[in-house]
Design an enzyme around this catalytic site. Structure first.
Site, PDB file in Angstrom:
ATOM      1  N   SER A  97       0.873  -1.306   0.190  1.00  0.00           N
ATOM      2  CA  SER A  97      -0.327  -0.298   0.122  1.00  0.00           C
ATOM      3  C   SER A  97       1.092   1.156   0.110  1.00  0.00           C
ATOM      4  O   SER A  97       1.298   1.663  -0.951  1.00  0.00           O
ATOM      5  CB  SER A  97      -0.866  -0.503   1.422  1.00  0.00           C
ATOM      6  OG  SER A  97      -1.938   0.869   1.390  1.00  0.00           O
ATOM      7  N   HIS A 200      -8.477   1.567  -0.804  1.00  0.00           N
ATOM      8  CA  HIS A 200      -8.773   0.256  -1.665  1.00  0.00           C
ATOM      9  C   HIS A 200      -9.151  -0.408  -2.560  1.00  0.00           C
ATOM     10  O   HIS A 200      -9.504  -1.190  -2.600  1.00  0.00           O
ATOM     11  CB  HIS A 200      -7.447  -0.512  -1.858  1.00  0.00           C
ATOM     12  CG  HIS A 200      -6.147   0.093  -0.975  1.00  0.00           C
ATOM     13  ND1 HIS A 200      -5.045  -0.193  -1.935  1.00  0.00           N
ATOM     14  CD2 HIS A 200      -5.244  -0.472   0.255  1.00  0.00           C
ATOM     15  CE1 HIS A 200      -4.344   1.274  -1.083  1.00  0.00           C
ATOM     16  NE2 HIS A 200      -3.777   0.442  -0.425  1.00  0.00           N
TER      17      HIS A 200
END
Length: 400
Positions: A97, A200
């Site tokens: 991430s 996300h």
């Protein structure tokens, strides 16, 4: 071959900078990084409690700055190195991430300053997106993947992180997460996560739009170390593609499981996770439990000597051929696929549209991640695919 893992949000711990401030230059580094990020990273990392360091706007630059400082302390990792992007490297880097921004700096794509600044913008933008709609995330451990996919569809949730080691992080509305916890799939455990929102996923679209309007002002270099992407676990060849993927990953699932698979296929012999370390090392150990790969979580200054020894042991060894000629284009979401009208054997520049995935809640476009040849379609019009399912096989064009 040595793999370096850069952690993301969720790895932070209260007081995580305290022990590191004993090292020369540490305090000034974090004051300088805080000035770039417009946040008091030094105070957050030493006296901030769990609630303070949960704030997305400040947590992300804190985590990235800490990883970059320790990488600098290890020596030989940050910045470009003197070799071509495809030969002579001894380190492969991937982040989770926001850790992909750390990885981009370690691979020489971004300067340390640019990585911290971009991370700060990303964190503030994602915090603002979280405030628009009450959402969250939960970790799901175990269970049947098909049963989980059906439950996510039923409750309006989406897979956000496919982490490997039997762990999937799902995200979406709070009532959907509560329903999943109340009635989980058989043999699955659902653990709510202390995060601000559904990272996300489509809920982060405003943050993605803000980043898209910003990255055009950057001038990235091409990776000078092997750099794997969370999108599909494939190596990324150009700085422009790295930036494109950094933007798109804000609303797309993290495929850390694919990164772990690539690392194993590359034949890595040792792995070190930069601080705040522990989560990614744990995933790697569970995923590779039958291997003899050494995995080191750099948790304190006491671990630096062993980390330096791993770096020195791998430095200078020839790297295996890493071009992702066996990689496939995957679906970013669950839905019905409509492939683009592109013939097998066609030469495609990076960014060429390859189709669209439609579900009841969203649509997602799929495109070629690099210049290549469409070798084979793996789906037909109307096929149902899950996030991460292969759509097409794309072979990169190799420059002679």
């Amino acid at each position: 071959m040595l793999a370096v893992l850069a952690p993301g949000q969720g790895a932070q711990k209260p007081g995580m900078l305290t022990d590191w401030l004993e090292l020369p230059g540490a305090e000034s580094f974090f004051r300088w990084a805080g000035a770039i990020a417009d946040a008091d990273l030094l105070a957050l990392g030493t006296t901030g409690d769990a609630e303070a360091i949960k704030d997305t706007a400040v947590t992300q630059p804190l985590v990235v700055a800490m990883s970059l400082f320790v990488a600098r302390e290890l020596g030989g990792l940050p910045g470009p190195v003197a070799h071509t992007p495809h030969t002579g490297r001894d380190v492969v880097i991937t982040g989770h991430s926001v850790g992909e921004l750390t990885a981009a700096a370690l691979a020489g794509v971004l300067s340390v300053e640019a990585a911290i600044a971009l991370t700060a913008v990303r964190g503030r933008a994602m915090a603002a997106a979280c405030a628009q709609t009450p959402t969250g995330m939960s970790a799901v451990l175990g269970g049947d993947p098909d049963e989980l996919a059906a439950a996510l569809e039923e409750h309006g949730l989406a897979p956000a992180n496919m982490n490997g080691g039997g762990q999937v992080v799902v995200a979406g509305p709070l009532d959907g997460l509560a329903a999943l916890k109340a009635a989980p799939p058989a043999r699955a455990r659902v653990l709510p996560l202390s995060v601000a929102g559904a990272f996300h996923t489509r809920y982060m679209a405003p943050a993605r739009a803000e980043l898209e309007g910003l990255v055009g002002g950057l001038r990235p270099a091409d990776p000078s170390r092997l750099l794997l992407s969370n999108a599909d676990g494939a190596a990324v060849a150009t700085g422009a593609e790295v930036l494109s993927r950094l933007v798109s990953q804000v609303t797309s699932p993290v495929r850390f499981d694919a990164c772990l698979a690539t690392l194993r296929d590359l034949g890595v012999t040792a792995v070190l996770e930069l601080p705040p370390a522990g989560a990614l090392a744990g995933l790697a150990k569970r995923e590779w439990k039958d291997s003899d790969i050494e995995v080191l979580a750099v948790g304190s200054p006491a671990d630096l000597d062993r980390a330096r020894a791993l770096i020195e042991a791998e430095r200078g060894r020839p790297e295996p051929d890493h071009l992702p000629d066996w990689r496939v284009v995957v679906s970013p979401v669950r839905g019905t696929v409509s492939p683009a009208d592109v013939a097998e054997g066609a030469h495609l520049p990076a960014g060429t549209p390859l189709g669209r995935i439609r579900s009841r809640r969203q649509e997602a476009d799929v495109s070629a991640g690099y210049d290549g040849v469409l070798a084979e379609w793996l789906v037909q019009e109307g096929d149902l695919v899950d996030a991460g399912d292969p759509i097409a096989r794309l072979y990169p064009e190799v420059q002679s």
